[in-house]
Design an enzyme around this catalytic site. Structure first.
Site, short mmCIF file in Angstrom:
data_model
loop_
_atom_site.label_atom_id
_atom_site.label_comp_id
_atom_site.label_asym_id
_atom_site.label_seq_id
_atom_site.Cartn_x
_atom_site.Cartn_y
_atom_site.Cartn_z
N GLU A 132 28.36 26.43 -28.05
CA GLU A 132 27.05 25.56 -27.38
C GLU A 132 27.26 25.54 -25.75
OE1 GLU A 132 26.00 22.47 -29.33
OE2 GLU A 132 26.26 23.70 -31.58
N ASN B 247 30.09 30.60 -30.34
CA ASN B 247 29.14 30.28 -31.13
C ASN B 247 28.14 29.38 -30.40
OD1 ASN B 247 28.92 29.69 -34.37
ND2 ASN B 247 29.49 27.49 -33.62
N HIS C 46 20.73 28.03 -38.33
CA HIS C 46 20.01 26.50 -38.62
C HIS C 46 18.31 27.10 -38.62
CE1 HIS C 46 23.50 24.22 -38.35
NE2 HIS C 46 23.75 24.75 -37.90
N GLU D 103 26.12 29.07 -39.65
CA GLU D 103 26.40 27.60 -40.01
C GLU D 103 24.67 27.38 -40.70
OE1 GLU D 103 26.07 24.71 -36.89
OE2 GLU D 103 28.48 25.39 -36.50
N ASP E 185 21.64 27.36 -42.72
CA ASP E 185 20.86 26.67 -43.56
C ASP E 185 19.57 26.40 -42.85
OD1 ASP E 185 21.18 24.89 -41.61
OD2 ASP E 185 21.67 23.66 -42.47
O1 G3I Z 1 33.29 8.73 -38.94
C1 G3I Z 1 32.65 8.07 -38.47
C2 G3I Z 1 32.08 7.17 -39.59
O2 G3I Z 1 33.68 6.61 -39.59
C3 G3I Z 1 30.71 6.87 -39.79
O3 G3I Z 1 30.74 5.46 -40.43
C4 G3I Z 1 29.82 7.64 -39.49
C5 G3I Z 1 28.50 5.83 -39.07
O4 G3I Z 1 27.50 6.67 -38.69
O5 G3I Z 1 29.19 8.22 -38.64
C6 G3I Z 1 30.81 9.58 -38.85
O6 G3I Z 1 31.18 10.19 -37.90
C7 G3I Z 1 29.64 10.89 -38.08
C8 G3I Z 1 30.04 12.40 -38.70
O7 G3I Z 1 29.19 13.59 -38.39
C9 G3I Z 1 31.19 12.70 -40.21
O8 G3I Z 1 30.02 12.45 -40.71
C10 G3I Z 1 29.18 11.05 -37.20
O9 G3I Z 1 28.44 9.78 -36.48
C11 G3I Z 1 27.35 12.15 -36.52
O10 G3I Z 1 28.06 12.81 -35.64
C12 G3I Z 1 28.69 13.28 -37.20
O11 G3I Z 1 27.50 14.42 -37.17
C13 G3I Z 1 28.43 15.94 -37.69
C14 G3I Z 1 27.30 16.94 -36.13
O12 G3I Z 1 27.99 18.06 -36.16
C15 G3I Z 1 27.96 16.08 -34.54
O13 G3I Z 1 29.08 16.42 -34.81
C16 G3I Z 1 27.60 16.82 -38.68
O14 G3I Z 1 28.15 15.91 -39.35
C17 G3I Z 1 28.39 18.43 -38.48
O15 G3I Z 1 26.92 18.86 -39.61
C18 G3I Z 1 27.49 18.67 -37.78
O16 G3I Z 1 27.97 20.26 -36.94
C19 G3I Z 1 27.54 21.09 -35.85
C20 G3I Z 1 28.61 21.64 -35.73
O17 G3I Z 1 29.80 20.96 -35.20
C21 G3I Z 1 28.01 22.63 -34.12
N1 G3I Z 1 26.47 23.15 -34.53
C22 G3I Z 1 25.16 22.08 -35.15
C23 G3I Z 1 25.76 21.11 -36.31
C24 G3I Z 1 24.76 20.90 -37.38
O18 G3I Z 1 24.63 19.62 -35.92
#
Ligand code: G3I
Length: 435
Positions: free
Chosen positions: A186, A231, A271, A301, A303
């Site tokens: 990105e 990506n 997405h 990715e 969905d």
């Molecule tokens: O690990 C912490 C946990 O300790 C805490 O309790 C919880 C409370 O909110 O948060 C947890 O972290 C979260 C993590 O996902 C794991 O669940 C983060 O807040 C949250 O921001 C994170 O979101 C991820 C996001 O990327 C940001 O990294 C999504 O799961 C994930 O699906 C998403 O994936 C991205 C790709 O990497 C790049 N392309 C877009 C895609 C969708 O946004």
């Protein structure tokens, strides 16, 4: 047995048979899981083994898979003879290629500047080995999900070494075992207003635009076998905004390619939205422009978001399936599209049901249904749409296919150059055959 059935039989023999008498276990960290009978799986049309996504993908030479959360996989149950956990079972049965949804990001791997935590990623590779799956790496350099210490510790002086050390350590650890790495994620963001349209990410602020090239060079050194990928998202549609971004992504790829930077593939995140404009001719042209550079394309990715689609579960399911169908039939005929991954496998675990953002929440409060398996791990209409698209948008790959030209007749050099299709007018006559 026709050619396609023969190919599928060959593919399924390499994958293993369906779960027949799985013992349904308890997912210790998460909730107890249901038995297949509880949720009616036994009444579904067959969807495992020869009927799975991975085997239908393999039949046409396409690795098909999903993003996973390694912590959720019941590896010890599998090693003890077969887990009954539905998440584990579905990932194992359906995916030929996996990617960590979050476990390989900086914030997961780097608790502090001088320590790494590889527990989840080591487990990912162990699971993939157990299930005979390929692994994608996601990601080595991104503006999001940097650890908290990064903002106060990274400087113009140490950023280059931080980046290259990270890539050497992480990509080096798994060298030779990764199908492809999302090296840079990105990096294009037109609203940031730079003439080169690059995102004002922490990496760009610290290192300038050269960080992208630096990341690819470091990744090539650390893992010479992985396909190195750029990506990005919002490059699928033919809307003005996405056409502009797609053009900038293509310019970036061309610049890197022209400078001899080791880049082998472009990841189109995909997405998608259930309603509104859908991908079309512009995306196909982009895939061909990427092919003209000799690069592969991965759907990384996939969905479908239904946050603004009115209607109940059936309406959502049909709309989501229609998007899968339209999208895969659009992109799969392009021969340089070499992998398809959904961002999760079941609606039970998807970022779209975990996010509280307005673009994820439905006004009726209902859960989203963006993936091929529903909350109960039963195949959704999207599953069948995917499977049909694999069946009808690509030709089956048959090992030792006597209709394939012998190696000496294969075009040398450009892998996407036109070549004569056996059986077409003017092509040398193949010997008569039957399978
Ligand atoms: O690990 C912490 C946990 O300790 C805490 O309790 C919880 C409370 O909110 O948060 C947890 O972290 C979260 C993590 O996902 C794991 O669940 C983060 O807040 C949250 O921001 C994170 O979101 C991820 C996001 O990327 C940001 O990294 C999504 O799961 C994930 O699906 C998403 O994936 C991205 C790709 O990497 C790049 N392309 C877009 C895609 C969708 O946004």
């Amino acid at each position: 047995m026709n050619r396609r059935e023969f190919a599928r039989t060959v593919a399924v023999l390499g994958v293993g048979s369906a779960f027949s008498s799985a013992v349904f276990a308890r997912d210790k960290k998460h909730k107890p899981v249901a038995t297949p009978a509880d949720i009616g799986l036994e009444t579904q049309m067959p969807f495992t083994g020869a009927d799975s996504l991975r085997v239908h993908g393999a039949t046409v030479g396409l690795p098909v898979g999903c993003a996973v959360v390694p912590e959720r996989v019941d590896l010890s149950g599998e090693q003890a003879g077969g887990s009954g956990d539905l998440y584990t079972r579905t990932v194992k049965e359906q995916a030929a290629i996996v990617v960590a949804e979050n476990a390989m990001k900086w914030s997961s791997l780097r608790p502090s500047i001088d320590t790494y935590d590889f527990a989840a990623t080591d487990k990912l590779f162990a699971c993939a080995q157990q299930f005979s799956q390929l692994v994608r790496g996601h990601n080595l350099c991104w503006h999001e999900q940097l650890p908290k210490w990064f903002a106060t510790t990274a400087t113009r002086q140490n950023a280059r070494i931080l980046l290259t050390d990270h890539i050497q350590t992480v990509a080096g650890r798994y060298a030779g075992r990764v199908h492809s790495w999302d090296v840079v994620n990105e990096a294009v963001h037109i609203p940031d207003g730079r003439p080169d349209c690059l995102r004002k990410s922490p990496w760009l602020e610290l290192l300038g635009p050269g960080y992208i090239e630096q990341a690819f060079q470091s990744a090539a050194k650390a893992d010479p076998q992985a396909r190195l990928t750029y990506n990005d998202y919002d490059i699928e549609l033919d809307t003005a905004e996405q056409v502009a971004k797609r053009g900038q992504v293509l310019m970036l790829i061309r610049r890197l390619h022209a400078r001899g930077v080791p880049i082998h593939a472009v990841g189109i995140q995909s997405h998608l939205q259930a309603n509104g404009p859908q991908p079309g001719a512009g995306l196909v042209q982009f895939i061909r422009d990427v092919a003209a550079l000799g690069l592969e394309v991965y759907i990384t990715e996939l969905d479908v978001n239904t946050h603004s689609l009115e209607g109940g579960p059936d309406v959502q399911d049909q709309a989501v399936a229609a998007v899968y169908k339209g999208y895969l039939s659009l992109v799969l005929p392009e021969p340089n599209v070499k992998a398809v991954l959904t961002w999760g496998i079941s609606d039970a675990h998807t970022w779209l049901n975990e996010s509280k953002q307005p673009w994820a929440l439905r006004p009726d409060g209902a859960r989203q249904r963006p993936l091929p398996f529903n909350d109960n791990y039963a195949p959704a209409p999207a599953f069948y749409a995917m499977r049909n698209a694999f069946d009808y948008s690509r030709m089956p790959v048959v090992p030792n296919d006597i209709t394939a030209p012998p190696p000496s007749q294969q075009p040398a050099g450009d892998p996407y150059a036109p070549f004569t299709v056996p059986g077409s007018p003017g092509a040398p006559q193949s010997p008569p055959h039957s399978i």
